[in-house]
Design an enzyme around this catalytic site. Structure first.
Site, PDB file in Angstrom:
ATOM      1  N   SER A 134      -9.296   1.614   3.081  1.00  0.00           N
ATOM      2  CA  SER A 134      -8.472   2.348   2.123  1.00  0.00           C
ATOM      3  C   SER A 134      -7.391   1.499   1.465  1.00  0.00           C
ATOM      4  O   SER A 134      -6.657   1.982   0.603  1.00  0.00           O
ATOM      5  CB  SER A 134      -7.811   3.545   2.817  1.00  0.00           C
ATOM      6  OG  SER A 134      -6.986   3.112   3.898  1.00  0.00           O
TER       7      SER A 134
ATOM      8  N   LYS B 102       0.844  -1.201   0.000  1.00  0.00           N
ATOM      9  CA  LYS B 102       0.000   0.000   0.000  1.00  0.00           C
ATOM     10  C   LYS B 102       0.876   1.246   0.000  1.00  0.00           C
ATOM     11  O   LYS B 102       1.873   1.316   0.719  1.00  0.00           O
ATOM     12  CB  LYS B 102      -0.895  -0.023   1.241  1.00  0.00           C
ATOM     13  CG  LYS B 102      -1.910   1.108   1.343  1.00  0.00           C
ATOM     14  CD  LYS B 102      -2.776   0.910   2.592  1.00  0.00           C
ATOM     15  CE  LYS B 102      -3.887   1.943   2.693  1.00  0.00           C
ATOM     16  NZ  LYS B 102      -4.749   1.701   3.884  1.00  0.00           N
TER      17      LYS B 102
ATOM     18  N   SER C 149      -9.817  -0.714   7.210  1.00  0.00           N
ATOM     19  CA  SER C 149      -9.262  -0.594   5.860  1.00  0.00           C
ATOM     20  C   SER C 149      -8.609  -1.855   5.317  1.00  0.00           C
ATOM     21  O   SER C 149      -8.273  -1.915   4.144  1.00  0.00           O
ATOM     22  CB  SER C 149      -8.258   0.562   5.809  1.00  0.00           C
ATOM     23  OG  SER C 149      -8.941   1.794   5.941  1.00  0.00           O
TER      24      SER C 149
END
Length: 398
Positions: A111, A34, A135
């Protein structure tokens, strides 16, 4: 590196060499990271054009990324994230949205949207993400993956873009139990508390009722399928006041998010996307009294959950209220679903206890996860149980 990216998982940065061990517990596996975590040779954009412009090329790699690389995993790219990691939808107003490989007409969730899509789309074996308010767990449910939010502080967050310090965790995804367990054994370290092989199962009746009726029925059927192998769960009520927990989480997250990003937002006035702008405005307005009330609620809930779980208990609950919303859903619908999901997702954040979303069900041709929460520090044994749970559900289903 990945040359073909049909699910729009990866940030199209110029390729830079990233070394990994030639042998180890993760040898032969690939890793997607990420774009909150620093990787030497790459910028860190955090889903924000402003952060990306300020980043520069990083000269050091985040310790959690190094742990995967030193275990033998091969880095294949940095993945898209929702703007400043402050969303659960997987949509980014500036860089676009990854596609959910498991249900292309539905959102990825966020996210950690790109990491989930990379793993679900078989472009990576392990996806590193972060989880503040869900997330990792929500995208895992939406994409049919294992996903863990570890005990708070279990994995290092140095050289990672922060959102809310007392709630932020690193977490990761895998498609199957064997890889999930390998990743856990490689990076989680030794448990402070180990669950028994057959823990005491607790079914949170009040939390199952937070799911939509169709999803609740599907997940209760999953629990019944595993009873012959893992035992009959005890039905419990896990929460005294769901609204109090929801607002405690919102106040704490909002205040800490503004502490992390407020100075940057006020100095550069970046054009924040839908939902993100409103959440930061909310965070800026949170009062000291609200934070104090939230902290009081958090402490009381943490103590209650610790008593409920003891040293051998595992709490079962829906990861989220339903399958992923449709991509075509408007912002008001997505915000409503997010707020309903937070009522389930906030429990691990407020307690700091580990939670794993397990891929055990489908509804309307889309994945639906069931979660387990274990005592603080029981992460590796909780992973082992989650893998057994998924296998038991699959055997009974077959």
């Amino acid at each position: 590196m990945i040359e073909n990216d049909p699910f729009r998982c990866f940030v199209p940065y110029p390729e830079a060499p990233v070394k990994h061990a030639s042998s180890g517990p993760l040898a032969g596996l690939t890793l997607a990271v990420k774009d909150l975590f620093d990787v030497k040779g790459y910028p860190t954009g955090a889903g924000s054009p402003t952060v990306l412009a300020l980043s520069g090329i990083k000269t050091k790699t985040a310790p959690i990324v190094k742990a995967f690389l030193e275990g033998g995993a091969r880095f294949v790219g940095k993945t898209h994230t929702d703007e400043l990691a402050f969303s659960l939808n997987g949509k980014n107003a500036h860089f676009g949205s990854p596609v959910n490989p498991a249900a292309p007409n539905r959102i990825t969730g966020g996210s950690s949207s790109g990491s989930m899509a990379a793993v679900a789309g078989r472009l990576a074996d392990i996806g590193l993400g972060s989880d503040t308010g869900g997330s990792v767990r929500a995208p895992a449910s939406y994409g049919g993956l294992f996903g863990i939010r570890p005990t708070h502080g279990r994995l290092p967050l140095k050289r990672a873009w922060p959102l809310a310090e007392s709630l932020d965790t690193a977490g990761f995804f895998a498609r199957d139990g064997e890889v999930f367990a390998r990743a856990a054994n490689a990076v989680l370290g030794k448990d402070r508390l180990s669950l028994p092989e057959t823990p005491r199962l607790l079914l949170a009746d009040d939390l199952f009722a937070q799911a939509v009726p169709e999803a609740e029925r599907v997940l209760r059927n999953v629990v019944q399928r595993i009873v012959p192998i893992l035992g009959q769960p005890e039905t419990v009520r896990a929460v005294s006041d769901m609204d109090a927990l929801y607002w405690a989480f919102r106040w704490i997250q909002g205040r800490e998010a503004w502490a992390s990003d407020g100075a940057m937002i006020e100095r550069y006035a970046p054009p924040l996307g839908p939902g993100v702008a409103e959440r930061f405005a909310f965070g800026k307005a949170v009062s000291d009294a609200e934070v104090a009330r939230g902290d009081s609620v958090r402490k009381a809930f943490r103590a209650k959950l610790a008593r409920l779980l003891g040293k051998d208990g595992v709490l079962m609950l829906p990861t989220v209220p339903d399958v992923a919303p449709l991509v075509s859903a408007g912002e008001p619908e997505l915000e409503d679903f997010r707020n309903r999901a937070l009522r389930l997702l906030c429990l691990a954040g407020l307690s700091g206890f580990p939670q794993i979303s397990i891929p055990v069900a489908h509804r309307d041709d889309a994945p639906l996860g069931l979660s387990v929460i274990g005592p603080k520090g029981s992460d590796k044994s909780l992973v082992a149980f989650a893998v057994r749970f998924e296998r038991a559900a699959r055997i009974r289903l077959a």
